[in-house]
Scaffold this motif. Structure first.
Motif, PDB file in Angstrom:
ATOM      1  N   VAL A   1       0.887  -0.942   0.155  1.00 46.31           N
ATOM      2  CA  VAL A   1      -0.136   0.323   0.005  1.00 46.31           C
ATOM      3  C   VAL A   1       0.784   1.204   0.027  1.00 46.31           C
ATOM      4  O   VAL A   1       0.857   1.877  -0.558  1.00 46.31           O
ATOM      5  CB  VAL A   1      -0.940   0.259   1.380  1.00 46.31           C
ATOM      6  N   LEU A   2       1.800   1.447   0.720  1.00 45.16           N
ATOM      7  CA  LEU A   2       2.647   2.828   1.025  1.00 45.16           C
ATOM      8  C   LEU A   2       3.500   2.762  -0.551  1.00 45.16           C
ATOM      9  O   LEU A   2       3.497   3.603  -1.068  1.00 45.16           O
ATOM     10  CB  LEU A   2       3.815   2.420   2.045  1.00 45.16           C
ATOM     11  N   ALA A   3       3.742   1.799  -1.242  1.00 51.10           N
ATOM     12  CA  ALA A   3       4.801   1.598  -2.017  1.00 51.10           C
ATOM     13  C   ALA A   3       3.511   2.343  -3.469  1.00 51.10           C
ATOM     14  O   ALA A   3       4.571   2.960  -4.282  1.00 51.10           O
ATOM     15  CB  ALA A   3       5.419   0.399  -2.917  1.00 51.10           C
ATOM     16  N   LEU A   4       2.113   1.356  -3.309  1.00 50.70           N
ATOM     17  CA  LEU A   4       1.048   2.031  -4.166  1.00 50.70           C
ATOM     18  C   LEU A   4       0.905   4.010  -4.240  1.00 50.70           C
ATOM     19  O   LEU A   4       0.923   4.854  -5.014  1.00 50.70           O
ATOM     20  CB  LEU A   4       0.175   1.087  -4.080  1.00 50.70           C
ATOM     21  N   VAL A   5       1.042   3.988  -3.355  1.00 49.46           N
ATOM     22  CA  VAL A   5       0.648   5.470  -2.595  1.00 49.46           C
ATOM     23  C   VAL A   5       1.925   5.875  -3.208  1.00 49.46           C
ATOM     24  O   VAL A   5       1.775   7.837  -3.563  1.00 49.46           O
ATOM     25  CB  VAL A   5       0.180   5.865  -1.423  1.00 49.46           C
ATOM     26  N   SER A   6       3.057   5.900  -2.970  1.00 48.25           N
ATOM     27  CA  SER A   6       3.940   6.693  -3.172  1.00 48.25           C
ATOM     28  C   SER A   6       4.391   6.791  -4.799  1.00 48.25           C
ATOM     29  O   SER A   6       4.891   7.817  -5.198  1.00 48.25           O
ATOM     30  CB  SER A   6       6.241   6.154  -2.545  1.00 48.25           C
ATOM     31  N   ILE A   7       3.854   5.909  -5.343  1.00 46.70           N
ATOM     32  CA  ILE A   7       3.640   6.004  -6.916  1.00 46.70           C
ATOM     33  C   ILE A   7       3.163   7.088  -7.480  1.00 46.70           C
ATOM     34  O   ILE A   7       2.987   7.698  -8.244  1.00 46.70           O
ATOM     35  CB  ILE A   7       3.930   4.114  -7.321  1.00 46.70           C
ATOM     36  N   VAL A   8       1.933   6.886  -6.846  1.00 45.95           N
ATOM     37  CA  VAL A   8       1.083   7.995  -7.590  1.00 45.95           C
ATOM     38  C   VAL A   8       1.312   8.630  -7.003  1.00 45.95           C
ATOM     39  O   VAL A   8       0.894   9.673  -8.270  1.00 45.95           O
ATOM     40  CB  VAL A   8      -0.743   7.497  -6.211  1.00 45.95           C
ATOM     41  N   LEU A   9       2.041   9.462  -5.948  1.00 47.39           N
ATOM     42  CA  LEU A   9       2.479  10.709  -5.565  1.00 47.39           C
ATOM     43  C   LEU A   9       3.343  10.942  -6.090  1.00 47.39           C
ATOM     44  O   LEU A   9       3.636  12.474  -7.091  1.00 47.39           O
ATOM     45  CB  LEU A   9       2.775  11.080  -3.673  1.00 47.39           C
ATOM     46  N   LEU A  10       4.453  10.404  -6.647  1.00 47.48           N
ATOM     47  CA  LEU A  10       4.791  10.383  -7.526  1.00 47.48           C
ATOM     48  C   LEU A  10       5.005  10.746  -8.972  1.00 47.48           C
ATOM     49  O   LEU A  10       5.729  11.976  -9.965  1.00 47.48           O
ATOM     50  CB  LEU A  10       6.431   9.846  -7.296  1.00 47.48           C
ATOM     51  N   GLY A  11       4.065  10.155  -9.794  1.00 47.91           N
ATOM     52  CA  GLY A  11       3.513  10.005 -10.559  1.00 47.91           C
ATOM     53  C   GLY A  11       2.546  11.374 -11.045  1.00 47.91           C
ATOM     54  O   GLY A  11       2.933  12.072 -11.945  1.00 47.91           O
ATOM     55  N   ALA A  12       2.306  11.774  -9.539  1.00 44.80           N
ATOM     56  CA  ALA A  12       0.919  13.076  -9.845  1.00 44.80           C
ATOM     57  C   ALA A  12       1.802  14.521 -10.622  1.00 44.80           C
ATOM     58  O   ALA A  12       0.765  15.258 -10.970  1.00 44.80           O
ATOM     59  CB  ALA A  12       0.113  13.193  -8.648  1.00 44.80           C
ATOM     60  N   VAL A  13       2.638  14.699  -9.524  1.00 41.67           N
ATOM     61  CA  VAL A  13       3.128  15.916  -9.367  1.00 41.67           C
ATOM     62  C   VAL A  13       3.831  16.158 -10.530  1.00 41.67           C
ATOM     63  O   VAL A  13       3.470  17.255 -11.051  1.00 41.67           O
ATOM     64  CB  VAL A  13       4.622  16.051  -8.240  1.00 41.67           C
ATOM     65  N   PRO A  14       4.466  15.322 -11.007  1.00 43.53           N
ATOM     66  CA  PRO A  14       5.233  15.746 -12.805  1.00 43.53           C
ATOM     67  C   PRO A  14       3.912  15.893 -13.825  1.00 43.53           C
ATOM     68  O   PRO A  14       4.250  16.553 -14.555  1.00 43.53           O
ATOM     69  CB  PRO A  14       6.038  14.145 -12.792  1.00 43.53           C
ATOM     70  N   LEU A  15       2.843  14.451 -13.296  1.00 43.61           N
ATOM     71  CA  LEU A  15       2.082  14.486 -13.877  1.00 43.61           C
ATOM     72  C   LEU A  15       1.365  16.212 -14.464  1.00 43.61           C
ATOM     73  O   LEU A  15       0.647  17.090 -15.553  1.00 43.61           O
ATOM     74  CB  LEU A  15       1.134  13.477 -14.138  1.00 43.61           C
ATOM     75  N   PHE A  16       0.832  16.574 -13.681  1.00 41.55           N
ATOM     76  CA  PHE A  16       0.331  18.091 -12.832  1.00 41.55           C
ATOM     77  C   PHE A  16       1.032  18.990 -13.103  1.00 41.55           C
ATOM     78  O   PHE A  16       0.581  19.763 -14.477  1.00 41.55           O
ATOM     79  CB  PHE A  16      -0.032  18.085 -11.284  1.00 41.55           C
ATOM     80  N   PHE A  17       2.778  19.308 -13.076  1.00 38.11           N
ATOM     81  CA  PHE A  17       2.915  20.254 -13.718  1.00 38.11           C
ATOM     82  C   PHE A  17       3.598  20.051 -15.511  1.00 38.11           C
ATOM     83  O   PHE A  17       3.432  21.683 -16.250  1.00 38.11           O
ATOM     84  CB  PHE A  17       4.352  20.920 -12.991  1.00 38.11           C
ATOM     85  N   GLY A  18       3.341  19.309 -16.177  1.00 38.03           N
ATOM     86  CA  GLY A  18       3.538  18.914 -17.466  1.00 38.03           C
ATOM     87  C   GLY A  18       2.197  19.371 -18.245  1.00 38.03           C
ATOM     88  O   GLY A  18       2.077  20.117 -18.702  1.00 38.03           O
ATOM     89  N   LEU A  19       0.873  18.338 -17.260  1.00 41.03           N
ATOM     90  CA  LEU A  19      -0.215  19.330 -18.069  1.00 41.03           C
ATOM     91  C   LEU A  19      -0.480  20.993 -17.537  1.00 41.03           C
ATOM     92  O   LEU A  19      -1.058  21.931 -18.279  1.00 41.03           O
ATOM     93  CB  LEU A  19      -1.516  18.911 -17.144  1.00 41.03           C
ATOM     94  N   ARG A  20      -0.534  21.512 -16.719  1.00 41.62           N
ATOM     95  CA  ARG A  20       0.346  22.816 -16.369  1.00 41.62           C
ATOM     96  C   ARG A  20       1.131  23.546 -17.592  1.00 41.62           C
ATOM     97  O   ARG A  20      -0.101  25.018 -17.917  1.00 41.62           O
ATOM     98  CB  ARG A  20       0.834  23.526 -14.880  1.00 41.62           C
ATOM     99  N   THR A  21       1.956  22.982 -18.143  1.00 40.30           N
ATOM    100  CA  THR A  21       2.486  23.462 -18.743  1.00 40.30           C
ATOM    101  C   THR A  21       2.457  23.154 -20.564  1.00 40.30           C
ATOM    102  O   THR A  21       2.909  24.270 -21.111  1.00 40.30           O
ATOM    103  CB  THR A  21       4.302  22.515 -18.877  1.00 40.30           C
TER     104      THR A  21
END
Length: 232
Positions: free
Chosen positions: A36-56
């Motif tokens: 569960v911790l690994a899944l949460v970490s992957i989601v968080l680490l992937g969500a931040v670049p995705l957010f800034f990528g979409l924003r760009t």
């Protein structure tokens, strides 16, 4: 009847099995928590670049550069952006348009914007059709790398306040000092890709020496006037 000793022996034999089951369940719970911790970490680490990528992708970097122009606060009290076309020049190249409200006169406002553009690496562009048609105020053109920029600073279009609840009749399009909103100036910035700006392309020459002779020369006089009639 079972002897007392037999009961104790059975309990001792059952205890290792129970402890083994507890250890197995404990290990499964630990593995589940780690997963569960690994899944949460992957989601968080992937969500931040995705957010800034979409924003760009959604935010044109040209507007970000315009935001960084070194102009005083009074020269950019209200900003409205508009964009059209494709960033990758599919069908139409991108056109960025910005309208800014300034609190001071067009002369002061044009001066600070021109200085800010020079400081940001833009260079004055002396080209025909700048502006496309005669306009009031200060209209200058600029170039930087693959971009062109049109800067137009002028007095705002002022509308007199209503009279007795009815719109006032405006005798002419000239700014009216009677309206309180007439102070300051308006700034329009238009940024285009140089390849999509027709002013970067060589214009056809109208030099007669390059067009050749007129294929349909004008005939003057009577073409049959000098013809001698043949004897019959």
């Amino acid at each position: 009847m079972r002897a007392a000793g037999g009961d104790v022996a059975d309990d001792e034999d059952a205890a290792p099995g129970a402890r083994s089951e507890q250890h197995r369940q404990s290990r499964e719970r630990r593995r589940l928590r780690v997963a569960v911790l690994a899944l949460v970490s992957i989601v968080l680490l992937g969500a931040v670049p995705l957010f800034f990528g979409l924003r760009t992708l959604s935010r044109d970097p040209v507007f970000d550069n315009l935001d960084q122009l070194n102009v005083p606060a009074w020269a950019a009290t209200k900003t409205v952006d508009d964009v059209s076309g494709s960033r990758w020049c599919l069908l139409d190249c991108r056109l960025r348009e910005r309208t800014v409200t300034s609190e001071k006169s067009p002369e002061e406002t044009a001066k600070v914007y021109e200085e800010a553009l020079r400081g940001d690496g833009w260079r004055p562009w002396k080209v025909s059709r700048c502006p496309e048609q005669e306009t009031k105020g200060s209209y200058t053109c600029w170039r930087q790398d693959e971009l062109t920029l049109d800067l137009w600073v002028r007095a705002p279009a002022c509308v007199p306040p209503p009279v007795d609840g009815e719109p006032a009749i405006v005798p002419s399009p000239e700014p009216s000092a009677a309206a309180g909103e007439c102070a300051g100036s308006l700034v329009s910035v238009k940024v285009r890709n140089a390849i999509d700006d027709e002013r970067t392309r060589p214009q056809p020459s109208t030099d007669p020496s390059l067009t050749g002779e007129d294929p349909f020369p004008t005939v003057s006089g009577d073409p049959l006037g000098d013809v001698t009639p043949s004897p019959s």
